[in-house]
Every structure is written in structure tokens, then in C-alpha cells.
Design an enzyme around this catalytic site. Structure first.
Site, mmCIF file in Angstrom:
data_model
loop_
_atom_site.group_PDB
_atom_site.id
_atom_site.type_symbol
_atom_site.label_atom_id
_atom_site.label_comp_id
_atom_site.label_asym_id
_atom_site.label_seq_id
_atom_site.Cartn_x
_atom_site.Cartn_y
_atom_site.Cartn_z
ATOM 1 N N HIS A 193 61.156 67.002 26.084
ATOM 2 C CA HIS A 193 60.204 67.772 25.289
ATOM 3 C C HIS A 193 59.052 68.200 26.201
ATOM 4 C CE1 HIS A 193 61.385 65.965 21.132
ATOM 5 N NE2 HIS A 193 61.833 67.200 21.225
ATOM 6 N N ASP A 198 63.163 57.558 13.933
ATOM 7 C CA ASP A 198 62.355 58.370 14.841
ATOM 8 C C ASP A 198 61.261 59.155 14.123
ATOM 9 O OD1 ASP A 198 63.742 57.524 17.043
ATOM 10 O OD2 ASP A 198 65.061 59.268 17.146
ATOM 11 N N ARG A 222 68.300 63.268 13.386
ATOM 12 C CA ARG A 222 66.895 63.550 13.063
ATOM 13 C C ARG A 222 66.731 64.724 12.087
ATOM 14 N NH1 ARG A 222 62.452 63.174 17.621
ATOM 15 N NH2 ARG A 222 61.304 62.855 15.697
ATOM 16 N N ARG A 240 65.906 70.751 23.881
ATOM 17 C CA ARG A 240 65.813 70.647 22.431
ATOM 18 C C ARG A 240 65.570 72.012 21.779
ATOM 19 N NH1 ARG A 240 65.138 65.304 20.718
ATOM 20 N NH2 ARG A 240 66.287 63.965 22.170
ATOM 21 N N CYS A 261 53.669 61.993 21.141
ATOM 22 C CA CYS A 261 54.818 62.038 20.233
ATOM 23 C C CYS A 261 54.458 61.519 18.851
ATOM 24 C CB CYS A 261 55.977 61.225 20.796
ATOM 25 S SG CYS A 261 56.819 61.990 22.201
#
Length: 290
Positions: free
Chosen positions: A185, A86, A111, A156, A283
């Protein structure tokens, strides 16, 4: 009433009052998806049982990269790390204003190694790095609009990171609560179209937020573009604008129409392979504000 592009009842005077859209220089950080795949599930878009094509992801990403270069952007690259599929979603790697880089501290273990990797890149690039105490996922949840920072929470980034953010940058931070897990997000539910102080302009999806957050957005951005569910579902709002050119998901066709009606020049790209990991144009793009 919220004014939206091309909506019935909008007065011609409202269109005449819109500022002339002008592009401004942009510097961004990106990461090639050399190790992209989906081997775990940390958002509703991800399905490890569905095959991914790394070569296709690379080809689609390259078109985005080349689009930015063609627009005259300064495009910097961070080296991808094997085992961090990612890492291509560079926006989550931190938040940068005035040469200060606030590092990311990821929610999920898969992550978490990305945070130090991005902070090391910031240091080597000469940024003033501030290591995070609170959980936050960088520009995925923090968006600069005018002199204020819109800050997402709910899935998040911890709301306590918003206090940390305000202390580091000395700016107003506006907390917005996300309630739809598909838009986990802030940059999947809000697009900053013009961050210029005095003519701030955004697009957003109201159903992604709780009622209090929608009321805040309505009050601050009465001329915002309201994007439909269909375009939001292909991460059409996960776009990147320089104030005139707006790079968006090519399948977000109604959003494209609205952008043109508001004086922007939309540019569609296909990042359908990277969408399998839950990311789109924004992103993949971390803005570097020196």
C-alpha cells in the site's frame, strides 16, 4: 540532490528556510481490533502459522487511540465485525475529502465485506458516499498532499481507480507504482508530514517504487525525508501527522531523528502485534475531512 534531515552537505540556509511546524485539528476513524488474528495470508507480513495475541493487539491499539485523544483529535469508532480480522486497518475503508466518502472495493475476497461496512458507517455519519466501480483500498493507496492526491498502484488499487478518484474529487491525481510486495500500500512507503498547500512535505522509501515514480517524487518534493530500509521494515513510514506531531512506530529510530531535525515532534508507539497483519499507525487511522 534530495535534501534529507541531517545529511552531509546540507546547507544551513536550507534548514533556515523550513516553515515553522504547526499542528492542525484532525478527525479520524478507527476500529478496535477485537477480532484481530492472522488466519490467511494476503501480504508478506502475514503468517497464519505464527500465533497472534488479540489482547496484546487491543492494548497496543488502545495506546494509539489514547495518544490521538491526548493530542486533541476527534476520534470516531466503527463497530468491529466478527470474521473480519483486518477491519482494524481502518485506512483501507475509504477516502474522505470535503465530506465526500469514496468507498473501498477490496482486492481479496477475505476483506471485501469491509467495503460495504465502512460505506454504511459513512452514510450514517452524514457523508456523501460514492460507491466504487474500480478496485481500490482507500486511504491505504490514496494520500492527500496539498491540492493533489498521490495514488498508489501495483499490488492492490487498480490504476483505473485513479481516474475514478479524479472524477469524484476534481483534483490532480499523481499515479505512483509500487514494486516491492512488502510495501503493498502507498501508506507503507510514503508518509505525509505536512499536507498544507504551498509547504507540502513528505517522507518516503525510494526502493518501494519504480524509477518513473521516484523521479516524480524527487521533482515534486525536493526536501522530502528519505527513510532507510531498517525503519521502513518496521513500517516506520506508516505514520500519522497533524503537521507538527507525528505518531510513528517506536522502533523507527532514525526516522525519529530526521523528523526532529525537520522541526516535527515525533511520538513513538508500539504496534508490533498489528504489524503481524501488515499494518501500523496509519493503517489504523482513516482521516475524516469534512
Amino acid at each position: 540532490m534530495i535534501a534529507t534531515g541531517g545529511q552531509p552537505g546540507e546547507r544551513p540556509a536550507a534548514q533556515a528556510a523550513r516553515p515553522e511546524r504547526r499542528p492542525t485539528a484532525r478527525s479520524v476513524l478507527m476500529c478496535r481490533p477485537e477480532h484481530f488474528t492472522v488466519v490467511y495470508r494476503i501480504n508478506p507480513w502475514m503468517n497464519p502459522a505464527e500465533p497472534t495475541d488479540t489482547s496484546l493487539a487491543l492494548a497496543q491499539w488502545q495506546v494509539l487511540h489514547d495518544t490521538f485523544v491526548g493530542l486533541g483529535y476527534d476520534v470516531q469508532l466503527i463497530e468491529p465485525i466478527e470474521g473480519l480480522p483486518d477491519m482494524v486497518y481502518a485506512a483501507n475503508g475509504g477516502f474522505v475529502i470535503d465530506g465526500i466518502a469514496y468507498g473501498a472495493k477490496f482486492t481479496y475476497a477475505e476483506r471485501q465485506p469491509e467495503g460495504p461496512a465502512y460505506m454504511e458507517w459513512f452514510r450514517e455519519a452524514g457523508f456523501d458516499v460514492r460507491e466504487p466501480v474500480e478496485i481500490n483500498e482507500g486511504e491505504g493507496d490514496f494520500l492527500l498532499v496539498g491540492d493533489a492526491i498521490l495514488a498508489g498502484t501495483g499490488f492492490r488499487s487498480d490504476s483505473r481507480s485513479h481516474e475514478e478518484l479524479a472524477a469524484i474529487f476534481g483534483r490532480e491525481v499523481v499515479t505512483l507504482r509500487l514494486v516491492d510486495p512488502s510495501f503493498y500500500h502507498l501508506d507503507t512507503a510514503v508518509a505525509v508530514l505536512d499536507p498544507t498547500p504551498g509547504q507540502e512535505h513528505i517522507a518516503y522509501l525510494p526502493s518501494a517504487f519504480d524509477e518513473a515514480s521516484v523521479a516524480l517524487l524527487q521533482a515534486r518534493f525536493p526536501d522530502a525525508i528519505i527513510v532507510n530500509e531498517t525503519d521502513a521494515a518496521v513500517l516506520g513510514l506508516n505514520s500519522f501527522s497533524d503537521g507538527y506531531h507525528v505518531v510513528i512506530a517506536s522502533r523507527a529510530t532514525d526516522f525519529e531523528r530526521q523528523l526532529r531535525e525537520h522541526g516535527y515532534h515525533p511520538i513513538g508507539v508500539d504496534l508490533s502485534e498489528l504489524l503481524l497483519g501488515g499494518g501500523g499507525v496509519k493503517c489504523c487511522t482513516l482521516e475524516l475531512r469534512r
